[in-house]
Design a protein around this motif. Structure first.
Motif, PDB file in Angstrom:
ATOM      1  N   GLU A   3      31.440  13.451  69.202  1.00  0.00           N
ATOM      2  CA  GLU A   3      31.964  13.156  67.867  1.00  0.00           C
ATOM      3  C   GLU A   3      31.654  14.296  66.910  1.00  0.00           C
ATOM      4  N   THR A   5      31.033  15.640  63.181  1.00  0.00           N
ATOM      5  CA  THR A   5      30.527  15.121  61.914  1.00  0.00           C
ATOM      6  C   THR A   5      30.697  16.169  60.826  1.00  0.00           C
ATOM      7  N   GLU A  23      31.115  21.489  59.737  1.00  0.00           N
ATOM      8  CA  GLU A  23      31.380  20.539  60.811  1.00  0.00           C
ATOM      9  C   GLU A  23      30.425  20.826  61.965  1.00  0.00           C
ATOM     10  N   ASN A 328      20.687  15.722  65.088  1.00  0.00           N
ATOM     11  CA  ASN A 328      21.680  14.639  65.247  1.00  0.00           C
ATOM     12  C   ASN A 328      22.722  15.110  66.256  1.00  0.00           C
TER      13      ASN A 328
END
Length: 330
Positions: A3, A5, A23, A328
């Protein structure tokens, strides 16, 4: 599928605050958008500067942020070393309108940038300064340091395809003079400060202190104007005393960089910082390399150590985003 982010990247220094949209995905930075730079002195707080920048975008900000600060990241209240802003980490979600955030020291962020910049890319992000013209090592310690409003220092440890960054306040170690002129600089600054750290000399404001001492030695008047005017004259070579002060600055920076590399057990060194970028063309022809190597019995060790300059235009912003991506990685 990994994904992507979108986050706000911010780099808050003693003089300037920089913002951009980035990004990230899979623990890496995919894209860093155009940056906006504001003077910290023009805003009363981080929140106000943040909101002022946001108002220029014409779109909602991402709900995640990576913020690099020129101060130790410790405690409930963060007071900037060379900036009057006060940041309370617990209030960041409320004040800045984010759900997730990462706070890192500014040179901790630069170390993350060094770790993630592609050395084989069209713009590797690095420029060779001295020592072997080789790539930064894939394993071992890389010392990250650089002069700006202050002197930032961090440590990057690469091992097993991963990396770990250690934030430090190495710029605040004692200044170590090596000749009579540096003895005079130390004595001059000791009249103003109880303790004279390396940062007092090898940082943006340090050039003025060096210039004052050289002017006293030569019996000449101090160059009129502020620090910016002094730096401009020094870099242009339009004033011989300012140019001599810059040469002395580069000598002191070389000594300091070598000391930190020895203390950290480094295999390579990377120079960054706002002043580092300004003197990039001057450093190779200065006495930096000789002072960096001049470590007595460890001269041969220092001579085998590659030293690079960061050439990426915004390593603080890129590194803040990289720190968020590493923490993350989804």
């Amino acid at each position: 599928m990994t994904e992507t982010t979108e986050i706000v990247a911010a780099d808050i220094g003693g003089t300037h605050a920089r913002f951009a949209i980035a990004e990230v995905a899979g623990g890496r930075v995919l894209r860093l958008g155009p940056e906006a730079t504001v003077r910290a002195a023009d805003h009363a707080s981080l929140q106000i500067a943040w909101q002022s920048w946001a108002a220029t975008l014409g779109r909602p900000l991402p709900r995640a942020a990576a913020i690099a600060l020129a101060t130790p990241i410790s405690g409930d209240v963060l007071k900037m070393t060379n900036n009057p802003w006060i940041i309370r980490p617990a209030l960041i979600p409320e004040k800045l309108g984010v759900d997730r955030y990462v706070l890192v020291n500014d040179f901790e962020a630069v170390a993350h940038a060094v770790a993630q910049l592609d050395p084989a890319g069209a713009d590797s992000g690095f420029r060779h300064l001295c020592g072997p013209d080789a790539a930064l090592p894939d394993t071992g310690v890389i010392t990250i340091l650089g002069p700006g409003t202050g002197m930032g220092v961090a440590q990057l440890h690469r091992i097993g395809g991963s990396y770990h960054v250690i934030a430090t306040e190495g710029g605040h170690i004692d200044f170590a003079p090596l000749d009579s002129i540096e003895d005079a600089i130390l004595a001059h600054l000791r009249r103003r400060h109880v303790r004279v750290s390396a940062e007092r000399i090898v940082s943006g404001p340090g050039l003025a202190a060096i210039h004052e001492v050289l002017a006293a030695i030569e019996g000449r008047a101090i160059l009129a104007g502020d620090d910016k005017a002094l730096w401009t004259a020094a870099l242009a070579g339009s004033d011989s005393l300012a140019a001599a002060a810059l040469d002395r600055f580069c000598l002191a920076l070389g000594s300091f960089a070598g000391d930190i590399a020895l203390a950290q057990g480094a295999a390579a060194v990377v120079i960054a910082g706002g002043v580092g970028a300004r003197i990039a063309d001057h450093l190779p022809a200065s006495g930096f390399a000789e002072r960096f190597r001049a470590k007595g019995r460890f001269h041969a060790l220092m001579d085998r150590m590659p030293v690079k300059l960061v050439s990426h235009p915004q390593p603080g912003l890129y590194g803040a985003a990289a720190a968020f991506a590493q923490r993350n990685p989804q």
